[in-house]
Design a protein around this motif. Structure first.
Motif, PDB file in Angstrom:
ATOM      1  N   HIS A  84     -11.624 -56.543  -7.788  1.00  0.00           N
ATOM      2  CA  HIS A  84     -11.851 -54.540  -7.423  1.00  0.00           C
ATOM      3  C   HIS A  84     -11.764 -54.283  -6.727  1.00  0.00           C
ATOM      4  CE1 HIS A  84     -14.710 -51.130  -8.300  1.00  0.00           C
ATOM      5  NE2 HIS A  84     -15.597 -51.996  -7.502  1.00  0.00           N
ATOM      6  N   HIS A 242     -18.290 -50.066 -12.789  1.00  0.00           N
ATOM      7  CA  HIS A 242     -19.346 -51.093 -12.540  1.00  0.00           C
ATOM      8  C   HIS A 242     -20.764 -50.496 -12.600  1.00  0.00           C
ATOM      9  CE1 HIS A 242     -16.635 -48.546  -9.231  1.00  0.00           C
ATOM     10  NE2 HIS A 242     -17.162 -49.669  -8.396  1.00  0.00           N
ATOM     11  N   GLU A 245     -25.427 -53.470  -9.445  1.00  0.00           N
ATOM     12  CA  GLU A 245     -24.954 -53.506  -8.492  1.00  0.00           C
ATOM     13  C   GLU A 245     -26.366 -53.658  -7.304  1.00  0.00           C
ATOM     14  OE1 GLU A 245     -22.430 -51.816  -5.061  1.00  0.00           O
ATOM     15  OE2 GLU A 245     -22.144 -50.467  -6.833  1.00  0.00           O
ATOM     16  N   HIS A 281     -19.287 -56.240  -9.919  1.00  0.00           N
ATOM     17  CA  HIS A 281     -21.100 -56.591  -9.275  1.00  0.00           C
ATOM     18  C   HIS A 281     -21.847 -57.051 -10.685  1.00  0.00           C
ATOM     19  CE1 HIS A 281     -20.108 -54.218  -5.434  1.00  0.00           C
ATOM     20  NE2 HIS A 281     -19.361 -53.247  -6.914  1.00  0.00           N
ATOM     21  N   ASP A 332     -13.714 -54.814  -3.313  1.00  0.00           N
ATOM     22  CA  ASP A 332     -15.015 -53.249  -3.284  1.00  0.00           C
ATOM     23  C   ASP A 332     -14.630 -52.594  -1.575  1.00  0.00           C
ATOM     24  OD1 ASP A 332     -15.767 -51.870  -4.370  1.00  0.00           O
ATOM     25  OD2 ASP A 332     -17.445 -52.276  -4.060  1.00  0.00           O
TER      26      ASP A 332
END
Length: 467
Positions: A84, A242, A245, A281, A332
């Motif tokens: 990611h 996602h 998160e 996440h 990320d």
């Protein structure tokens, strides 16, 4: 040791020395004084013992004198897999880490990503992020781009030109009130996603594929999410997004999707949880949601630097693994301030130790386990483990040649160290100076070869149809 029958494909090169990798049963397997041969198609042809050099040379028709000998401080390891990373955010990596997720997106991310309509800007950023991640030992990357189709196609071309294995996603978002000029209509998003998929597949890049990319549930209507789920299914494509998160984000999802029982349920209803899905996440997923991930085969990308930097949460990796959910690591960028997977390894270990401080019953992750997450675990998370992730005969040779005693490097060796200690020192202390060579599918991609100066001509003289 794996020594199959005589190969019909010519051997391109052979290394002799220490190999370190993971298997599904062993977090760390060390093969000392091993021979590894790579054929002309970039696949691992054989793995044998060093004293079998003459025997293997007769079977596979290579000259023993052509074998490359690793020195005592070197080893080969599988390339690292970033599950990611936002390529479009690389221009401000290392800055803008003073806000929580939703405010961070509105104030920093969306304004920057809107600039990727400019293909010259896109070319500059994407070239730098691909080169940097390759130097850092990332042989496979799962990239978010932006809503701009032509810039996303350019990212695909750049990864192909530099030889990186990649999944590239054109971002989809038909809801965004913060930056009005950075969103699409539902129809535009569907049409441009289909164009992106068609044009990227038509390029027939051997290592670069499209991935269906709804940004996340809050930026997409349910109708768009459902359409993207259908698109992924009809084209047998990967999916990335996602999930869970940040607590404020989860609250927003409940408000926007009141008929869904959880964040995961939003994606499930839209057919976006499949065995080719990777969700970044998951810090606040319930055990019930993790069971859904296990049931559907969907994977998580653990991005600890970002989770700490944006104060989003702390993922209990051990709990995810206990639920038998596929898990890889991600940088990320730019929520995470480092594009190096070595940083992801270190922050993963830190996070596990913090959980142990909070609960002495927590079983801290070992560096061997996290090494597996950065390599084989990443390939499993991206459903690429039949092609890459470890040293297995028949897989592509995606590998790093590491020298822990590289001149001018960050590691000081006082005495000869065993291979396990060398690996641990590299994971904890090493950087790109220790990465002597990087291979993807048998091709040496680092040190870099001269890239074509005309690479982006067709893009830079055209217009971006996605705006």
């Amino acid at each position: 040791m794996e020594t199959p029958d005589k190969s019909s494909t010519a051997i391109a090169f052979v290394y002799r020395g220490t190999l370190v990798h993971s298997t599904p049963k062993e977090a760390l397997q060390i093969l000392e004084d091993a021979l590894l041969g790579v054929d002309s198609e970039g696949k691992i042809a054989f793995i044998g013992e060093g004293n079998e050099s003459h025997k293997l040379s007769e079977i596979f028709r290579f000259s023993p004198s052509a074998v490359t000998q690793l020195d005592q401080h070197e080893f080969l390891m599988p390339g690292m897999i970033d599950t990611h990373i936002h390529a479009s955010q690389y221009s401000y990596v290392g800055t803008a880490l003073d806000m929580p997720l939703l405010q961070w997106l509105n104030n920093y991310t969306f304004p920057v990503e809107s600039q990727f309509k400019d293909l010259e800007f896109a070319n500059k950023v994407y070239t730098q992020v691909v080169k940097r991640t390759l130097r850092n030992g990332t042989t496979t990357a799962c990239y978010f781009a932006t809503i701009h189709t032509d810039a996303s196609l350019l990212l695909g071309q750049i990864t192909n030109d530099f030889g990186q294995r990649a999944l590239v996603g054109k971002v989809c978002m038909d809801r965004n009130d913060a930056v009005q000029h950075y969103r699409e209509t539902s129809q535009e998003s569907q049409d441009e996603t289909n164009r992106f998929i068609k044009e990227l597949l038509n390029k027939k890049y051997p290592l670069v594929k499209p991935v269906v990319t709804p940004r996340f549930a809050p930026s997409c209507t349910e109708a768009l999410l459902a359409q993207l789920g259908a698109t992924a299914k009809n084209n047998n494509l990967h999916i990335q997004s996602h999930i869970s998160e940040n607590l404020e984000e989860i609250k927003l999802v409940k408000e926007l999707f009141p008929k869904s029982e959880s964040y995961s349920d939003v994606y499930r209803k839209c057919n976006l949880l499949t065995d080719k899905t990777v969700m970044a996440h998951g810090c606040h997923l319930s055990d019930k949601e993790l069971a859904l991930f296990r049931e559907t085969g969907a994977a998580l990308s653990h991005c600890p630097n970002s989770n700490f930097s944006l104060c989003s949460g702390l993922l209990n990796v051990r709990n995810v693994l206990n639920h038998k959910v596929k898990l890889g690591l991600g940088t990320d960028v730019a929520g995470g301030y480092s594009s190096s997977m070595l940083d992801a390894v270190r922050r993963t270990l830190d996070g596990s130790k913090v959980l142990t401080i909070q609960d002495r019953e927590h079983k801290t992750l070992t560096f061997e386990e996290v090494f597996r997450l950065a390599t084989l675990g990443g390939s499993q998370a991206l459903s690429l483990d039949e092609q890459t992730g470890n040293f297995q005969v028949g897989k592509d040779f995606d590998a790093l040649r590491v020298n822990v005693a590289a001149p001018g490097g960050p590691i000081d060796l006082i005495k000869y160290e065993e291979p396990q200690i060398r690996l641990e020192k590299f994971l904890n202390l090493g950087d790109d100076r220790n990465i002597v060579e990087v291979f993807v599918a048998g091709r040496k991609v680092v040190p870099f070869r001269e890239a074509s100066a005309d690479r982006t001509t067709t893009f830079l003289t055209g217009s971006d149809k996605s705006d």
